[in-house]
Write an enzyme that holds these catalytic residues in place. Structure first.
Site, short mmCIF file in Angstrom:
data_model
loop_
_atom_site.label_atom_id
_atom_site.label_comp_id
_atom_site.label_asym_id
_atom_site.label_seq_id
_atom_site.Cartn_x
_atom_site.Cartn_y
_atom_site.Cartn_z
N CYS A 259 0.88 -1.19 0.00
CA CYS A 259 0.00 0.00 0.00
C CYS A 259 0.91 1.22 0.00
O CYS A 259 1.06 1.89 1.01
CB CYS A 259 -0.92 -0.01 1.21
SG CYS A 259 -1.74 -1.59 1.53
N ALA A 261 1.48 4.30 -1.87
CA ALA A 261 1.36 5.74 -2.11
C ALA A 261 1.36 6.52 -0.79
O ALA A 261 0.84 6.04 0.21
CB ALA A 261 0.07 6.04 -2.89
N PRO A 262 1.96 7.73 -0.83
CA PRO A 262 2.53 8.44 -1.98
C PRO A 262 3.99 8.11 -2.28
O PRO A 262 4.61 8.77 -3.10
CB PRO A 262 2.39 9.91 -1.57
CG PRO A 262 2.53 9.89 -0.08
CD PRO A 262 1.88 8.60 0.38
N GLY A 263 4.56 7.13 -1.60
CA GLY A 263 5.89 6.67 -1.96
C GLY A 263 7.00 7.02 -1.00
O GLY A 263 8.17 6.72 -1.28
N GLY A 264 6.69 7.65 0.11
CA GLY A 264 7.73 8.05 1.06
C GLY A 264 8.51 6.86 1.62
O GLY A 264 9.74 6.88 1.69
N ASP A 283 -0.62 0.30 -5.29
CA ASP A 283 -1.67 1.11 -4.66
C ASP A 283 -2.97 0.86 -5.41
O ASP A 283 -2.97 0.47 -6.59
CB ASP A 283 -1.33 2.60 -4.67
CG ASP A 283 -2.18 3.35 -3.65
OD1 ASP A 283 -1.78 3.42 -2.47
OD2 ASP A 283 -3.28 3.84 -4.02
N ASP A 310 -5.20 -3.84 -5.99
CA ASP A 310 -5.68 -4.02 -4.63
C ASP A 310 -4.76 -5.03 -3.94
O ASP A 310 -4.53 -6.13 -4.47
CB ASP A 310 -7.12 -4.56 -4.66
CG ASP A 310 -7.77 -4.61 -3.29
OD1 ASP A 310 -7.07 -4.87 -2.28
OD2 ASP A 310 -9.00 -4.40 -3.21
N ASP A 329 1.95 -1.28 4.99
CA ASP A 329 1.62 0.01 5.62
C ASP A 329 0.13 0.20 5.33
O ASP A 329 -0.25 0.85 4.36
CB ASP A 329 2.47 1.13 5.05
CG ASP A 329 2.26 2.44 5.79
OD1 ASP A 329 2.30 2.44 7.02
OD2 ASP A 329 2.05 3.48 5.11
N CYS A 382 -0.76 4.57 10.53
CA CYS A 382 -0.62 5.91 11.11
C CYS A 382 -1.85 6.22 11.97
O CYS A 382 -2.44 7.29 11.87
CB CYS A 382 -0.41 6.97 10.03
SG CYS A 382 -1.73 7.06 8.79
#
Length: 451
Positions: A259, A261-264, A283, A310, A329, A382
């Site tokens: 999962c 995005a956004p790629g950090g 993603d 998915d 994540d 998060c």
């Protein structure tokens, strides 16, 4: 920009956040990039938008004492009163008479003379009487809810999970700014060198103990600096940096980021791998996949291969035991990032947590078989809700006895985290008030060795 025009933009942005459930950080960035707001007004615009959203429940509690309970004002009028009261209560540098004048002028423009008189009357009464006290609120959950602007259901839920003291500390932290943290691109620079350059340019910075690549920026507009333009720095919260650190990657590995995005995290993993190996990053949304690629391009990392899928379907695409490392994540309620996205606490509900915890378990179930026997899987969110964190991990391990929490995960943590209150047998919960970071959960799983 005229002050009234600036406040009108604030009002429009706040209405979009409430009415359309827009994301505050995206709408604020959109307005700042538009060029309609002068550089000297950017900080004030941002402060009023974020502050008004952050303190919404408190402001509405104050306003209720001055509004006619039999007549509910239109949304734009209520938002105008709310943002004006925020400035009067929380911002010392703007005189009350100026705030009231600007609000009345906006009311005249958007409504009619009667509405302007209504707005003027309420705000002048607030100025004269002051806001009502919260000292008489006896119930702990109600008091914390109103004084820290968190929905009561959420406060009650956290009290049940963590107790009153931790809940109140967490809620209060969510109303305060946290310092910006950035991550160096180690293939282009090193932390000591770039911190020295930043200090010489007038920035106030210090190293993060979460990651050897992390820097905390206490003063200075780093986002417009040359280091960002050169791809030597990228924004990432300290808690998020820890994910790649505890994944224990090595150059040449094959890694799955389910999962992404956004790629950090994917780009951080690629940096830890010295841009050697392969990262398959997925993603659910095409637009977000483009963000992963853009982030990889920005940091000149070529081993990340982003695709739309998915995460619950990935088992069909790979053979068992395909990956050295897997990162889940997981999509979550986001209740750990309220500081930066304050509208989350108003938009989320308990049923969202229930639904998300099921999705999180489904993703873990799907990708578990793709891990090599000696591989490692990191699960992170998060959020600070136990149902999405410890409960998901426990349910997965109970259902899959071949997996267990890797006990070396705890000894790999930086010492301040190793000894923190958020350590449990299932992993690490980082609270937003503990280390000036986002609220974050993570753990590391491994397969039990089968002879």
């Amino acid at each position: 920009m005229k002050t009234e025009s600036l406040r009108s933009k604030v009002l429009d942005t706040l209405i979009r956040i409430e009415k359309d459930q827009g994301y505050s950080h995206l709408l604020v960035n959109q307005e700042l990039r538009s060029g309609d707001i002068s550089p000297k007004d950017e900080a004030l615009f941002t402060e009023i938008v974020y502050g008004t959203v952050q303190q919404q429940i408190t402001l509405d509690y104050y306003l209720a004492s001055f509004l006619n309970r039999k007549k509910t004002p239109d949304l734009w009028v209520k938002v105008l009163l709310r943002m004006s009261m925020y400035q009067m209560v929380y911002l010392d540098r703007i005189p009350d008479h100026a705030i009231i004048h600007e609000a009345v002028e906006i009311a005249k423009t958007r409504g009619h003379k009667g509405i302007a008189s209504y707005v003027n009357g309420i705000l002048r009464t607030v100025q004269r009487r002051g806001v009502p006290s919260t000292a008489s609120i006896k119930d702990d959950a109600t008091r914390i809810s109103i004084t820290t602007s968190h929905p009561k259901w959420l406060v009650e839920r956290w009290i049940q999970q963590y107790g009153k003291e931790t809940t109140e500390a967490m809620c209060r932290a969510n109303t305060n700014h946290k310092p910006l943290s950035v991550r160096i691109q180690p293939l282009k620079t090193n932390r000591e060198e770039i911190m020295q350059e930043m200090a010489e340019s007038g920035f106030k910075v210090r190293p993060s103990f979460f990651s050897q690549q992390g820097i905390i920026v206490e003063e200075g507009k780093v986002l417009k600096s040359k280091w960002f333009k050169e791809g030597k720095l990228t924004i990432q919260d300290q808690s998020s940096m820890l994910v790649a650190e505890i994944l224990r990657v090595q150059p040449g590995m094959h890694v799955l980021d389910t999962c992404s995005a956004p790629g950090g995290k994917a780009t951080h993993i690629a940096e830890k791998m010295e841009n050697r190996g392969r990262i398959d990053a997925y993603d659910l949304h095409s637009k977000k996949v483009k963000l992963i690629q853009a982030k990889a391009n920005e940091l000149e990392l070529s081993i990340i291969h982003p695709s739309k899928e998915d995460a619950r379907n990935l088992q069909r695409m790979y053979q068992k035991g395909s990956f050295d490392r897997i990162l889940v994540d997981a999509p979550c309620s986001g209740l750990g990032v309220i500081r930066g996205k304050p509208e989350i606490k108003y938009h989320k509900h308990e049923q969202d947590i229930e639904r998300l915890s099921l999705i999180q378990q489904e993703i873990l179930e799907t990708v578990a078989s793709l891990l090599k026997q000696e591989g490692l899987l990191v699960y992170s969110t998060c959020t600070v809700d136990q149902q999405e964190n410890e409960h998901v991990v426990r349910a997965f391990c109970d259902k899959h006895p071949s997996f267990e929490v890797d006990q070396t995960f705890f000894s790999d943590l930086p010492r301040p985290l190793r000894d923190s209150a958020g350590v449990s047998e299932m992993g690490l919960q980082i609270f937003p008030h503990s280390f000036e970071t986002d609220g974050f959960f993570m753990t590391r799983l491994k397969k039990k060795w089968v002879k």
